[in-house]
Design a protein around this motif. Structure first.
Motif, PDB file in Angstrom:
ATOM      1  N   ARG A 165       2.301   3.862   4.156  1.00 41.31           N
ATOM      2  CA  ARG A 165       2.825   3.888   2.813  1.00 41.31           C
ATOM      3  C   ARG A 165       1.989   4.877   1.740  1.00 41.31           C
ATOM      4  O   ARG A 165       2.176   5.250   0.641  1.00 41.31           O
ATOM      5  CB  ARG A 165       2.623   2.514   2.052  1.00 41.31           C
ATOM      6  CG  ARG A 165       3.682   1.341   2.790  1.00 41.31           C
ATOM      7  CD  ARG A 165       3.384  -0.043   2.153  1.00 41.31           C
ATOM      8  NE  ARG A 165       4.171  -0.744   3.332  1.00 41.31           N
ATOM      9  CZ  ARG A 165       3.737  -1.016   4.276  1.00 41.31           C
ATOM     10  NH1 ARG A 165       2.585  -0.934   4.901  1.00 41.31           N
ATOM     11  NH2 ARG A 165       4.639  -2.051   5.052  1.00 41.31           N
ATOM     12  N   THR A 171       0.402   7.026 -11.088  1.00 40.06           N
ATOM     13  CA  THR A 171       1.174   6.437 -10.013  1.00 40.06           C
ATOM     14  C   THR A 171       0.614   6.911  -8.486  1.00 40.06           C
ATOM     15  O   THR A 171      -0.264   7.610  -8.652  1.00 40.06           O
ATOM     16  CB  THR A 171       2.558   7.369 -10.331  1.00 40.06           C
ATOM     17  OG1 THR A 171       3.436   7.064  -9.220  1.00 40.06           O
ATOM     18  CG2 THR A 171       2.434   9.014 -10.113  1.00 40.06           C
ATOM     19  N   LEU A 199       9.001   9.248  -6.390  1.00 44.99           N
ATOM     20  CA  LEU A 199      10.214   9.111  -5.499  1.00 44.99           C
ATOM     21  C   LEU A 199      11.107  10.136  -5.980  1.00 44.99           C
ATOM     22  O   LEU A 199      11.318  10.423  -7.187  1.00 44.99           O
ATOM     23  CB  LEU A 199      10.938   7.821  -5.215  1.00 44.99           C
ATOM     24  CG  LEU A 199       9.921   6.767  -4.753  1.00 44.99           C
ATOM     25  CD1 LEU A 199      10.670   5.428  -4.777  1.00 44.99           C
ATOM     26  CD2 LEU A 199       9.412   7.191  -3.468  1.00 44.99           C
ATOM     27  N   GLY A 254      11.971   7.375  -9.658  1.00 42.79           N
ATOM     28  CA  GLY A 254      11.121   6.364  -9.539  1.00 42.79           C
ATOM     29  C   GLY A 254       9.646   6.307  -9.136  1.00 42.79           C
ATOM     30  O   GLY A 254       9.530   7.363  -8.574  1.00 42.79           O
ATOM     31  N   VAL A 269       5.968   4.487  -7.269  1.00 43.98           N
ATOM     32  CA  VAL A 269       5.187   3.518  -6.820  1.00 43.98           C
ATOM     33  C   VAL A 269       3.933   3.291  -7.293  1.00 43.98           C
ATOM     34  O   VAL A 269       3.213   4.207  -7.151  1.00 43.98           O
ATOM     35  CB  VAL A 269       5.308   3.610  -5.228  1.00 43.98           C
ATOM     36  CG1 VAL A 269       4.544   2.310  -4.851  1.00 43.98           C
ATOM     37  CG2 VAL A 269       6.921   3.280  -4.685  1.00 43.98           C
ATOM     38  N   LYS A 306       5.172  -2.165 -13.241  1.00 42.60           N
ATOM     39  CA  LYS A 306       6.494  -2.497 -13.511  1.00 42.60           C
ATOM     40  C   LYS A 306       6.695  -3.112 -14.556  1.00 42.60           C
ATOM     41  O   LYS A 306       7.479  -2.829 -15.662  1.00 42.60           O
ATOM     42  CB  LYS A 306       7.415  -3.316 -12.509  1.00 42.60           C
ATOM     43  CG  LYS A 306       8.527  -3.828 -12.549  1.00 42.60           C
ATOM     44  CD  LYS A 306       9.757  -2.854 -12.515  1.00 42.60           C
ATOM     45  CE  LYS A 306      11.174  -3.660 -12.726  1.00 42.60           C
ATOM     46  NZ  LYS A 306      11.493  -4.508 -11.778  1.00 42.60           N
ATOM     47  N   THR A 340      13.369  -0.291  -1.541  1.00 49.24           N
ATOM     48  CA  THR A 340      11.950  -0.153  -2.157  1.00 49.24           C
ATOM     49  C   THR A 340      10.953  -1.315  -1.715  1.00 49.24           C
ATOM     50  O   THR A 340       9.865  -1.003  -1.701  1.00 49.24           O
ATOM     51  CB  THR A 340      12.197  -0.193  -3.631  1.00 49.24           C
ATOM     52  OG1 THR A 340      12.984  -1.454  -3.979  1.00 49.24           O
ATOM     53  CG2 THR A 340      12.785   0.929  -4.156  1.00 49.24           C
ATOM     54  N   LEU A 347       8.167  -0.228   0.635  1.00 46.14           N
ATOM     55  CA  LEU A 347       7.146   0.703   0.391  1.00 46.14           C
ATOM     56  C   LEU A 347       6.000  -0.226  -0.223  1.00 46.14           C
ATOM     57  O   LEU A 347       4.865   0.083  -0.432  1.00 46.14           O
ATOM     58  CB  LEU A 347       7.583   1.415  -0.663  1.00 46.14           C
ATOM     59  CG  LEU A 347       8.620   2.594  -0.677  1.00 46.14           C
ATOM     60  CD1 LEU A 347       9.030   3.118  -1.862  1.00 46.14           C
ATOM     61  CD2 LEU A 347       7.771   3.464   0.210  1.00 46.14           C
ATOM     62  N   ASP A 358       3.909  -1.675  -7.136  1.00 45.00           N
ATOM     63  CA  ASP A 358       5.191  -2.235  -7.928  1.00 45.00           C
ATOM     64  C   ASP A 358       6.128  -0.891  -7.814  1.00 45.00           C
ATOM     65  O   ASP A 358       5.658   0.189  -7.816  1.00 45.00           O
ATOM     66  CB  ASP A 358       4.934  -2.240  -9.470  1.00 45.00           C
ATOM     67  CG  ASP A 358       4.903  -3.855  -9.662  1.00 45.00           C
ATOM     68  OD1 ASP A 358       5.133  -4.551  -8.650  1.00 45.00           O
ATOM     69  OD2 ASP A 358       4.846  -4.091 -10.770  1.00 45.00           O
ATOM     70  N   TYR A 359       7.258  -1.144  -7.575  1.00 47.63           N
ATOM     71  CA  TYR A 359       8.355  -0.166  -7.738  1.00 47.63           C
ATOM     72  C   TYR A 359       8.960   0.065  -9.242  1.00 47.63           C
ATOM     73  O   TYR A 359       9.326  -1.035  -9.742  1.00 47.63           O
ATOM     74  CB  TYR A 359       9.603  -0.257  -6.812  1.00 47.63           C
ATOM     75  CG  TYR A 359      10.807   0.763  -7.160  1.00 47.63           C
ATOM     76  CD1 TYR A 359      10.522   2.078  -6.858  1.00 47.63           C
ATOM     77  CD2 TYR A 359      11.743   0.354  -7.678  1.00 47.63           C
ATOM     78  CE1 TYR A 359      11.469   2.819  -7.174  1.00 47.63           C
ATOM     79  CE2 TYR A 359      13.010   1.118  -7.913  1.00 47.63           C
ATOM     80  CZ  TYR A 359      12.811   2.437  -7.622  1.00 47.63           C
ATOM     81  OH  TYR A 359      13.847   3.307  -7.827  1.00 47.63           O
TER      82      TYR A 359
END
Lengths: 356, 456
Positions: free
Chosen positions: B39, B316, B320, B324, B326, B332, B362, B365, B394-395
């Motif tokens: 990841r 971050t 992506l 978005g 991760v 989030k 997601t 991830l 968190d996504y």
């Protein structure tokens, strides 16, 4: 020469400017300096509240009323004075002490208002002992009606909302939610509970432990995991500190939980006795709130050494908010002992409960 | 960062014989890194960038050789093999490629390409077996493997090693001289590639400072900023702004996974964590010393505070292609609360965090952390009865992000198209443009470098 350098940052105002109006005086830590009128039971209660031994809106309200009962029992009318007149001021000094330990909750305020009305309604001609026992009886009735029985009614009503296979999410610890879940468990419903918790009080840990000891399937996480676990939940049950028509006023973090629930289309059900309803309105969490001492955020152990010196760091402030306001749109229903209502109907129940 | 250094060493120590071998080697190292931490997308991104550098240098090299063939760069895929195309026109394409690369391949095949690997961490046997099995699968349909050679630089390795004797034996002599010339060119190529990787390393070093350069365009006086987790990028960004402006920072502590370093950051001490070296290196004076009021607060108060916050600045983990990101768990709800209050959310990210891998799910991830951080040892009894959840990430969907600020503006010419974008958007870019940046940064053939071997 080191002393003045150290003295300077200490003078710095560590209050967060936005919340300056909420700080007041620092919380009382000892009974020293309490008024001589203050009853010993009240002294103890104040400290228990301060240290979160008695925590939670209803618990504080009930224990305060019970202590007031003892105050009234040991109270004698001074000469050339009447009970309705003097007892109110006597109680006020007790309340002042409690407030100095920790700001009172909405439910306590409601109860105090009710008690003062009761006292002022006492006929001056009633003999002292009679008046006192009458007051004590009415306090008992109040506690029974407004809290004990109300809780049972709410637990039963809320239980109808729990279905087989539900995954109930709750935040921190609410005695009424606990009662509801325990009742559902007793009825033999199969469901799972997710307890979300937050620093610094970590009240949810106690709830998780109590439910797990019963044999319920419990999942525990903190607010940081909410966006993951919310997808598993089917319903969110919350307690309240106070319920306004504009929203739910509860432990800081509740708003985050309800917001995530709203996003995930999970219904939010608030269980709340009518003593907690208030006509006060708030649009944000700033005007009314409680700022707890920042020291409570310090973690014992490894990091304590890091953060414990925060007061020496200039420009660094630590904010420990107790409550936040959840907008009414995030709350789907409020379960009270009078019935299940939307948040906008809170004033109706207030009218109902104060008239009866 | 460490990835770039490692790959530089790999390239330096690798006996460069031809480009495809090098690419293969880098891919293998990259795969190994990814397998160790699937990841950690930034690692994969660096590998992709390095691959891109290698390919680009190879293309330039070839362009130089095939003087006049200016449009050579357009058909970029048959990199190594294509070098010999113009010189051996009499031979059919695939055969010539197989021939030309075979002596070199044999070289690396006999003493495996992993030999010069400097790192004991890489177990050569496993790689070899992977290589062997790879070859076996390709021996059957020779025609298809030859065909795929056109599109896949990697597969020619397999096909040639699989059938070395049959094809290369007859035509060794004419090739050898060319191979020799090729080898010297390759050495230059290696040096160029190392320089290219060095550029990437420098870019990584400067990324935070470059991002910080935009701060004055985004933070105004008396503003209230909310940030989450301790991040050097965010700290540098705020510090840069603090040099000129006074503002207030709410710092959510990100309990329980990152609160220690958050506390260390607000106190102004470097964290004694495992990445101590990196932190000390980039350690600067803290915000509070710069005269900025920093208010540490638990994560639960984020919603309550949000109505007074002017901007949310987030760090971050990866970005992506859909815009978005991760980020640390809790991001989030911070972003969501901000969007509920119409508070702009700015994400600071080095370009190396922009990941071309689009996760369909997601959840894949996400990673769970140590539950002991949620419930400590003092509550050990509880652990037996209660399922404890401690997600690390968190996504955050793109609709919750208003602006990305990356270090792109002072970037090599590869991103000319982007510069226009950057200028238009004044240093930041809206989440929807992220895919464009990605396209400029990574070669399409490198995007799935970690999947190449998967089917074997």
């Amino acid at each position: 020469h080191a002393a003045p350098i150290h003295a300077e940052p200490e003078k710095e105002n560590k209050n967060v400017a936005l919340f300056d109006h909420l700080y007041g005086h620092p919380r009382r830590t000892t009974v020293a300096g309490a008024g001589k009128d203050v009853h010993p039971a009240v002294l103890a209660l104040g400290l228990q509240m301060r240290n979160y031994v008695i925590c939670g809106s209803s618990a504080r309200c009930v224990s305060m009323l019970l202590v007031f009962k003892r105050v009234i029992e040991s109270y004698t009318i001074p000469s050339r004075n009447s009970l309705p007149r003097h007892l109110t001021t006597h109680l006020s000094s007790q309340i002042d002490y409690i407030v100095s330990c920790r700001p009172i909750s909405i439910s306590m305020g409601n109860a105090i208002r009710w008690l003062k009305v009761e006292i002022s309604n006492v006929d001056v001609s009633t003999p002292e002992s009679q008046a006192k026992s009458d007051l004590c009886d009415s306090i008992d009735t109040y506690v029974r009606e407004k809290v004990t029985v109300a809780d049972q009614v709410i637990a039963n009503k809320a239980n109808d909302k729990i279905e087989e296979g539900d995954v109930i999410m709750t935040f921190a610890k609410s005695s009424i939610v606990q009662q509801t879940l325990v009742e559902a468990f007793r009825r033999g419903k199969t469901f799972r509970v997710i307890v979300i918790d937050s620093r610094p009080l970590l009240e949810g840990k106690n709830l998780a432990r109590a439910l797990a000891d019963l044999g319920l399937e419990v999942q525990y996480s903190l607010t940081h995991g909410i966006s993951h676990v919310i997808s598993h939940a089917t319903k969110v049950f919350l307690g309240a500190h106070a319920m306004m028509s504009t929203g739910l006023y509860s432990r800081a973090g509740t708003a985050i939980v309800t917001m995530s629930a709203k996003e995930a289309n999970v219904p939010v059900i608030v269980c709340c006795e009518s003593v907690k309803l208030t006509e006060r309105v708030a649009l944000d969490s700033f005007v009314h709130n409680e700022v707890a001492p920042a020291e409570e955020l310090m973690i014992q152990g490894r990091t304590s050494s890091l953060l414990s010196k925060w007061e020496d760091v200039p420009n660094l402030q630590v904010l420990n908010l107790m409550y936040d306001l959840t907008p009414a749109e995030y709350v789907n229903m409020v379960v009270t002992e009078y019935g299940i209502i939307p948040p906008s109907s809170v004033p109706v129940i207030i009218r109902l409960s104060t008239n009866s | 960062m460490a990835t770039a250094y490692l790959l530089r060493r790999v390239v330096e120590t690798f006996k460069i014989t031809d480009v495809s071998g090098l690419i293969e080697r880098v891919q293998q190292v990259g795969q190994r890194l990814l397998a160790a931490q699937p990841r950690e997308m930034a690692t994969g991104n660096i590998v992709r960038r390095v691959l891109g550098v290698i390919r680009e240098e190879a293309e330039e090299d070839r362009d130089g050789e095939t003087s006049g063939c200016s449009d050579g760069g357009t058909h970029s895929r048959p990199l190594s093999a294509g070098e010999h195309d113009p010189r051996a026109p009499e031979l059919p394409g695939p055969v010539s490629r197989a021939l030309s690369s075979s002596p070199l391949r044999q070289d690396t095949g006999d003493q495996p390409p992993f030999e010069p690997s400097e790192d004991g961490a890489f177990e050569r046997p496993t790689l070899l077996t992977a290589h062997a099995s790879y070859a076996n699968t390709n021996t059957g349909p020779v025609v298809t493997s030859m065909f795929s050679l056109l599109s896949h630089p990697r597969s020619n390795v397999a096909s040639t090693t699989a059938t070395p004797g049959s094809q290369s034996s007859g035509s060794l002599p004419p090739i050898s001289t060319r191979a020799l010339a090729n080898l010297t060119a390759a050495k230059d190529l290696g040096a160029e590639i190392v320089v290219g990787i060095q550029e990437i390393v420098e870019e990584l070093n400067q990324a935070d400072d470059q991002i910080a350069g935009y701060s004055s365009e985004h933070i105004h006086s008396n503003e209230i900023i909310l940030t989450h987790t301790s991040s050097i990028t965010v700290q540098k960004f705020l510090l840069k702004a603090a040099a000129k402006r006074r503002f207030t920072v709410f710092h959510a502590e990100t309990f329980p996974n990152d609160h220690e370093s958050t506390h260390a950051t607000v106190i102004g001490k470097a964290n004694g964590g495992p990445d101590d070296e990196l932190r000390l290196e980039s350690f600067q004076k803290s915000l509070t010393v710069a005269g900025i009021t920093v208010i540490l607060t638990p994560d639960s108060a984020v919603f309550a505070l949000m109505s007074r916050v002017n901007k949310v600045i987030l760090d971050t983990h990866i970005v992506l292609p859909n815009g978005g990101l991760v980020a640390a768990a809790g991001a989030k709800v911070v972003a969501k609360a901000a969007s509920m209050h119409r508070t702009p959310v700015i994400v600071l990210s080095g370009v190396y965090k922009l990941s071309p891998v689009y996760p369909f799910d997601t959840d894949s991830l996400m990673e769970n952390g140590d539950p002991g951080r949620v419930i400590g040892y003092e509550d050990g009894g509880l652990v037996n009865k209660v399922e404890v959840e401690n997600p690390l990430f968190d996504y955050v969907p793109p609709e919750l992000v208003d602006l990305y600020i990356t270090n792109l503006c002072v970037h090599p010419p590869r991103t000319v198209g982007l510069k226009v974008l950057i200028v238009c958007l004044r240093g930041g870019h809206a989440p929807t443009y992220i895919y464009r940046i990605l396209a400029d940064h990574y070669r399409t053939e490198d995007i799935e470098f970690d999947r190449i071997n998967v089917c074997q």
